[in-house]
Enzyme design. Structure first.
Site, short mmCIF file in Angstrom:
data_model
loop_
_atom_site.label_atom_id
_atom_site.label_comp_id
_atom_site.label_asym_id
_atom_site.label_seq_id
_atom_site.Cartn_x
_atom_site.Cartn_y
_atom_site.Cartn_z
N HIS A 119 13.98 -123.76 -5.35
CA HIS A 119 13.16 -123.83 -6.55
C HIS A 119 11.90 -123.00 -6.31
O HIS A 119 11.34 -123.00 -5.22
CB HIS A 119 12.77 -125.28 -6.84
CG HIS A 119 11.57 -125.43 -7.72
ND1 HIS A 119 10.32 -125.73 -7.23
CD2 HIS A 119 11.43 -125.31 -9.06
CE1 HIS A 119 9.46 -125.80 -8.23
NE2 HIS A 119 10.10 -125.54 -9.35
N HIS A 159 9.95 -121.03 5.95
CA HIS A 159 8.54 -121.38 6.12
C HIS A 159 7.72 -120.20 6.65
O HIS A 159 6.55 -120.04 6.28
CB HIS A 159 8.41 -122.59 7.03
CG HIS A 159 8.59 -123.88 6.31
ND1 HIS A 159 7.56 -124.58 5.73
CD2 HIS A 159 9.72 -124.62 6.06
CE1 HIS A 159 8.02 -125.67 5.15
NE2 HIS A 159 9.33 -125.73 5.35
N ARG A 274 10.98 -126.79 -25.06
CA ARG A 274 12.39 -126.61 -25.39
C ARG A 274 13.25 -127.36 -24.39
O ARG A 274 13.33 -127.00 -23.22
CB ARG A 274 12.71 -125.12 -25.38
CG ARG A 274 14.09 -124.76 -25.89
CD ARG A 274 14.15 -123.25 -26.08
NE ARG A 274 15.41 -122.84 -26.65
CZ ARG A 274 16.44 -122.39 -25.94
NH1 ARG A 274 16.34 -122.32 -24.62
NH2 ARG A 274 17.55 -122.01 -26.54
#
Length: 313
Positions: A119, A159, A274
């Protein structure tokens, strides 16, 4: 009146250059989509939409591809007449202001359980003011990795890329935003993190617009470097029904977080966003099992060792 009588305003009104931010966000979306299309081999669909209350967006998505079971890379630029509760709860002095919000939000759900979900989100919020008052802005964003089977070299690479993106802005940024990510993507009712973390930041404006915008650009542009090498390493790993079943079970945790805790989801729904675009971040399939536990010593059981904050670098 002479030239000497015309003097600059010692306190000029602060205005936010929203068009520059919008242009970069659209380019970021296009660049990410192009890279993902190359990796998957399929073309993303495009869904442009408008919002009755003001603004709109461009949803780019792919479903049922050989690499990505679902991939959504979404741009939105919406506005409203009064800040919704999720945005003004910590800033009561801004309640009632006209606002604009824009950003790119991306969630990738790969088909292969050995390829992690990822994400990324970068966003700008502007609270406008009438007359001569200053406009108020803040940036937010970050990226995080949610593996089903953890490979420590992948976690360290992710990372390390996050840390490198923030390095020009001070050595304290990565530890601070990494900790913030660990704390934010945390399922309190499960007592576990959503994945192995990354970066999260919100309400960022203390260094001025130009510096904050530069940092956000570097974070957004780092996503492909952080994620695609992991995809290349894991995409051809063999898997079967067992791995797919565990992936679906862990995807259930992803759904729980998004619907119960995620501020972006809550803001989108509260502000009349939406629904189709907001919920495109959900996995295409998920599962819940009653009191299920993995076999001790199994690869599935090993995931629990990583669902708590830890230092990767």
């Amino acid at each position: 009146m002479t030239a000497q009588d015309i003097r600059p305003d010692p306190h000029p009104r602060v205005l936010v250059p929203v068009e520059a931010a919008r242009a970069w966000l659209l380019k970021l979306q296009a660049d990410i989509v192009a890279a993902l299309e190359h990796a998957d081999g399929n073309v993303f669909q495009t869904d442009a939409w408008t919002r009755k209350e003001g603004g709109g967006g461009l949803s780019r998505y792919l479903e049922d591809g050989p690499l990505f079971e679902r991939a959504g890379v979404l741009f939105s630029h919406v506005e409203g007449k009064a800040l919704p509760p999720s945005a003004s709860a910590h800033r009561p002095e801004l309640a009632g202001r006209r606002w604009e919000a824009m950003g790119v939000s991306m969630v990738l759900h790969p088909r292969n359980p050995y390829v992690p979900t990822v994400h990324m989100n970068v966003r700008l919020f502007v609270a406008h003011a009438e007359a001569d008052a200053d406009e108020v802005f803040w940036f937010g964003g970050g990226m995080d990795l949610t593996p089903y089977y953890v490979f420590e070299e992948d976690a360290r690479h992710f990372h390390a890329t996050c840390r490198a993106a923030l390095a020009p802005y001070g050595t304290g940024k990565y530890p601070r935003y990494k900790k913030w990510c660990d704390q934010y993507f945390y399922l309190k009712h499960r007592n576990e993190t959503r994945g192995i973390g990354g970066l999260f930041f919100d309400d960022v404006n203390e260094d001025g617009f130009d510096a904050c915008f530069a940092m956000v650009r570097d974070v957004g542009n780092a996503l492909l470097d952080a994620y695609m090498p992991i995809v290349d390493r894991r995409r051809d790993t063999p898997y079967g029904e067992r791995e797919r079943g565990f992936q679906a079970y862990r995807r259930g945790r992803y759904v729980e977080f998004n619907l119960v805790f995620d501020r972006g989801t809550l803001f989108g729904l509260q502000s009349g966003g939406r629904t189709e675009s907001i919920l495109l971040s959900m996995p295409p399939s998920a599962a819940w099992r009653y009191r299920w536990t993995p076999i001790p010593g199994s690869p599935e059981a090993a995931l629990a060792n990583y669902l708590k904050p830890r230092e990767w670098l």
